[in-house]
Design a protein around this motif. Structure first.
Motif, PDB file in Angstrom:
ATOM      1  N   VAL A 132       1.174  -0.969  -0.025  1.00  0.00           N
ATOM      2  CA  VAL A 132      -0.321   0.153  -0.403  1.00  0.00           C
ATOM      3  C   VAL A 132       0.990   1.009   0.207  1.00  0.00           C
ATOM      4  CG1 VAL A 132      -1.808  -1.046   0.676  1.00  0.00           C
ATOM      5  CG2 VAL A 132      -0.248   0.370   2.109  1.00  0.00           C
ATOM      6  N   ASN A 133       0.022   2.627   0.026  1.00  0.00           N
ATOM      7  CA  ASN A 133       1.428   3.915  -0.266  1.00  0.00           C
ATOM      8  C   ASN A 133       0.937   4.474   0.876  1.00  0.00           C
ATOM      9  OD1 ASN A 133      -0.707   3.540  -3.024  1.00  0.00           O
ATOM     10  ND2 ASN A 133       1.645   3.631  -3.313  1.00  0.00           N
ATOM     11  N   ALA A 134      -0.062   4.003   2.166  1.00  0.00           N
ATOM     12  CA  ALA A 134      -0.135   4.751   3.099  1.00  0.00           C
ATOM     13  C   ALA A 134      -0.867   4.137   3.878  1.00  0.00           C
ATOM     14  CB  ALA A 134      -0.746   5.730   2.749  1.00  0.00           C
ATOM     15  N   ILE A 135      -1.349   4.261   5.096  1.00  0.00           N
ATOM     16  CA  ILE A 135      -1.538   3.075   6.163  1.00  0.00           C
ATOM     17  C   ILE A 135      -1.734   3.996   7.056  1.00  0.00           C
ATOM     18  CG2 ILE A 135      -1.102   2.014   8.775  1.00  0.00           C
ATOM     19  CD1 ILE A 135       1.078   0.440   7.815  1.00  0.00           C
ATOM     20  N   LEU A 136      -3.588   4.621   7.188  1.00  0.00           N
ATOM     21  CA  LEU A 136      -3.503   5.188   8.239  1.00  0.00           C
ATOM     22  C   LEU A 136      -4.147   3.956   9.652  1.00  0.00           C
ATOM     23  CD1 LEU A 136      -7.092   7.428   6.338  1.00  0.00           C
ATOM     24  CD2 LEU A 136      -4.210   7.921   7.117  1.00  0.00           C
ATOM     25  N   PHE A 137      -3.273   4.840  10.698  1.00  0.00           N
ATOM     26  CA  PHE A 137      -3.976   3.653  11.831  1.00  0.00           C
ATOM     27  C   PHE A 137      -5.082   4.891  13.413  1.00  0.00           C
ATOM     28  CE2 PHE A 137      -3.178   1.800  16.332  1.00  0.00           C
ATOM     29  CZ  PHE A 137      -2.744   0.838  15.966  1.00  0.00           C
ATOM     30  N   ILE A 138      -5.951   4.933  13.052  1.00  0.00           N
ATOM     31  CA  ILE A 138      -7.001   5.472  14.238  1.00  0.00           C
ATOM     32  C   ILE A 138      -6.883   5.086  15.458  1.00  0.00           C
ATOM     33  CG2 ILE A 138      -9.490   5.704  14.250  1.00  0.00           C
ATOM     34  CD1 ILE A 138      -7.423   4.947  10.560  1.00  0.00           C
ATOM     35  N   VAL A 139      -6.765   6.034  16.141  1.00  0.00           N
ATOM     36  CA  VAL A 139      -7.144   5.593  18.062  1.00  0.00           C
ATOM     37  C   VAL A 139      -8.190   6.451  18.972  1.00  0.00           C
ATOM     38  CG1 VAL A 139      -5.022   5.091  17.932  1.00  0.00           C
ATOM     39  CG2 VAL A 139      -5.098   7.399  19.029  1.00  0.00           C
ATOM     40  N   ILE A 166       6.922   2.765   4.592  1.00  0.00           N
ATOM     41  CA  ILE A 166       5.400   2.159   4.345  1.00  0.00           C
ATOM     42  C   ILE A 166       5.062   4.477   5.328  1.00  0.00           C
ATOM     43  CG2 ILE A 166       2.852   2.568   4.154  1.00  0.00           C
ATOM     44  CD1 ILE A 166       3.790  -0.764   3.901  1.00  0.00           C
ATOM     45  N   PRO A 167       4.410   5.213   4.531  1.00  0.00           N
ATOM     46  CA  PRO A 167       4.595   5.811   5.965  1.00  0.00           C
ATOM     47  C   PRO A 167       3.238   5.948   6.614  1.00  0.00           C
ATOM     48  CG  PRO A 167       4.599   6.448   3.568  1.00  0.00           C
ATOM     49  CD  PRO A 167       4.643   5.342   3.010  1.00  0.00           C
ATOM     50  N   VAL A 168       2.943   6.750   8.415  1.00  0.00           N
ATOM     51  CA  VAL A 168       2.178   5.824   8.686  1.00  0.00           C
ATOM     52  C   VAL A 168       1.494   7.520   9.039  1.00  0.00           C
ATOM     53  CG1 VAL A 168       1.559   4.961  10.614  1.00  0.00           C
ATOM     54  CG2 VAL A 168       2.608   3.890   9.128  1.00  0.00           C
ATOM     55  N   LEU A 169       0.356   7.426   8.978  1.00  0.00           N
ATOM     56  CA  LEU A 169      -0.279   8.706   9.576  1.00  0.00           C
ATOM     57  C   LEU A 169      -1.263   8.121  10.739  1.00  0.00           C
ATOM     58  CD1 LEU A 169      -0.912  11.488   9.882  1.00  0.00           C
ATOM     59  CD2 LEU A 169      -2.696  11.168   8.290  1.00  0.00           C
ATOM     60  N   VAL A 170      -0.772   8.203  11.407  1.00  0.00           N
ATOM     61  CA  VAL A 170      -2.227   8.157  13.221  1.00  0.00           C
ATOM     62  C   VAL A 170      -3.200   9.531  13.776  1.00  0.00           C
ATOM     63  CG1 VAL A 170      -1.742   7.983  15.446  1.00  0.00           C
ATOM     64  CG2 VAL A 170       0.787   7.146  13.905  1.00  0.00           C
TER      65      VAL A 170
END
Length: 225
Positions: A132-139, A166-170
């Motif tokens: 994948v191009n990016a991972i969104l990790f939601i808390v 892989i870039p991650v946006l929390v």
């Protein structure tokens, strides 16, 4: 490496935008407070906007794959609905297994894989994050009891060699609640400053109030291949 037929794979466009400089760690958008109920565009403006996006897509368009991860009840499915232009609802049905939805932002089509957050589904997170191009990790920033578990699951995920770089946006969701942690506290509790092998960003958002949703979309589009 063989991949599951249902797993997302990156797609390349015929033309690529100029590469962006690495950001590594950003929290700027988390400081923004977008109005809870921004003014809605007129029907005429919406029509012209759709027409513009259509003609733009004829000449320059691309597609990207992302995954939405997080524990159950963090608000992943609600956020995905809002990202796609829908309205927030409090009675969202928890994702069982996975679901996929395409979100359009300008010339970019974002294929979003929403993965179940229950313990029995977390073992498949790695498989759907490959390529994948990016991972969104939601808390859930208003539930301190789950943040420690979220941190352990997050650290286990990004330690996988197959997901290196892989870039991650929390996203600290539910900042509309009075007892929600601010972005700096979420960063500390998730120990994000210790991540040094990829770009990691952290935004404080509210899917319910649409706070910083546009910032999330802008971040995603910047990761277009």
């Amino acid at each position: 490496m063989a991949q599951c037929g249902a797993c997302p794979t990156s797609r390349r466009s015929s033309k690529r935008p100029a590469p962006l400089p690495p950001l590594h760690f950003t929290t700027a958008a988390s400081c923004l407070r977008i109005p809870s109920h921004p003014p809605r565009p007129s029907a005429t403006m919406s029509w012209f906007s759709r027409l513009y996006d259509y003609f733009l897509s004829l000449f320059w368009s691309s597609e990207m794959d992302i995954t939405l991860l997080g524990l159950q009840n963090a608000g992943k499915t609600s956020l995905l609905r809002v990202l796609g232009g829908g309205e927030y609802t409090s009675d969202s049905i928890p994702t069982i297994g996975f679901s996929m939805k395409r979100v359009r932002k300008g010339r970019v089509t974002i294929k979003c894989w929403d993965l179940g957050g229950q313990p029995r589904f977390r073992s498949m997170w790695e498989r759907y994050c490959k390529g994948v191009n990016a991972i969104l990790f939601i808390v859930d920033s208003a539930d301190p009891a789950t943040l420690q578990i979220a941190r352990m699951e997050f650290e286990a995920l990004i330690s996988k060699p197959s997901l290196e770089g892989i870039p991650v946006l929390v996203l600290g969701n539910k900042n509309d609640l009075p007892d929600a942690y601010d972005v700096d506290t979420v960063i500390d509790m998730m120990d994000l400053k210790s991540v040094d092998d990829r770009e990691v960003s952290c935004y404080s958002i509210s899917a319910k109030e649409h706070t910083n949703v546009d910032a999330v979309l802008t971040w995603l589009v910047s990761k277009t291949p």
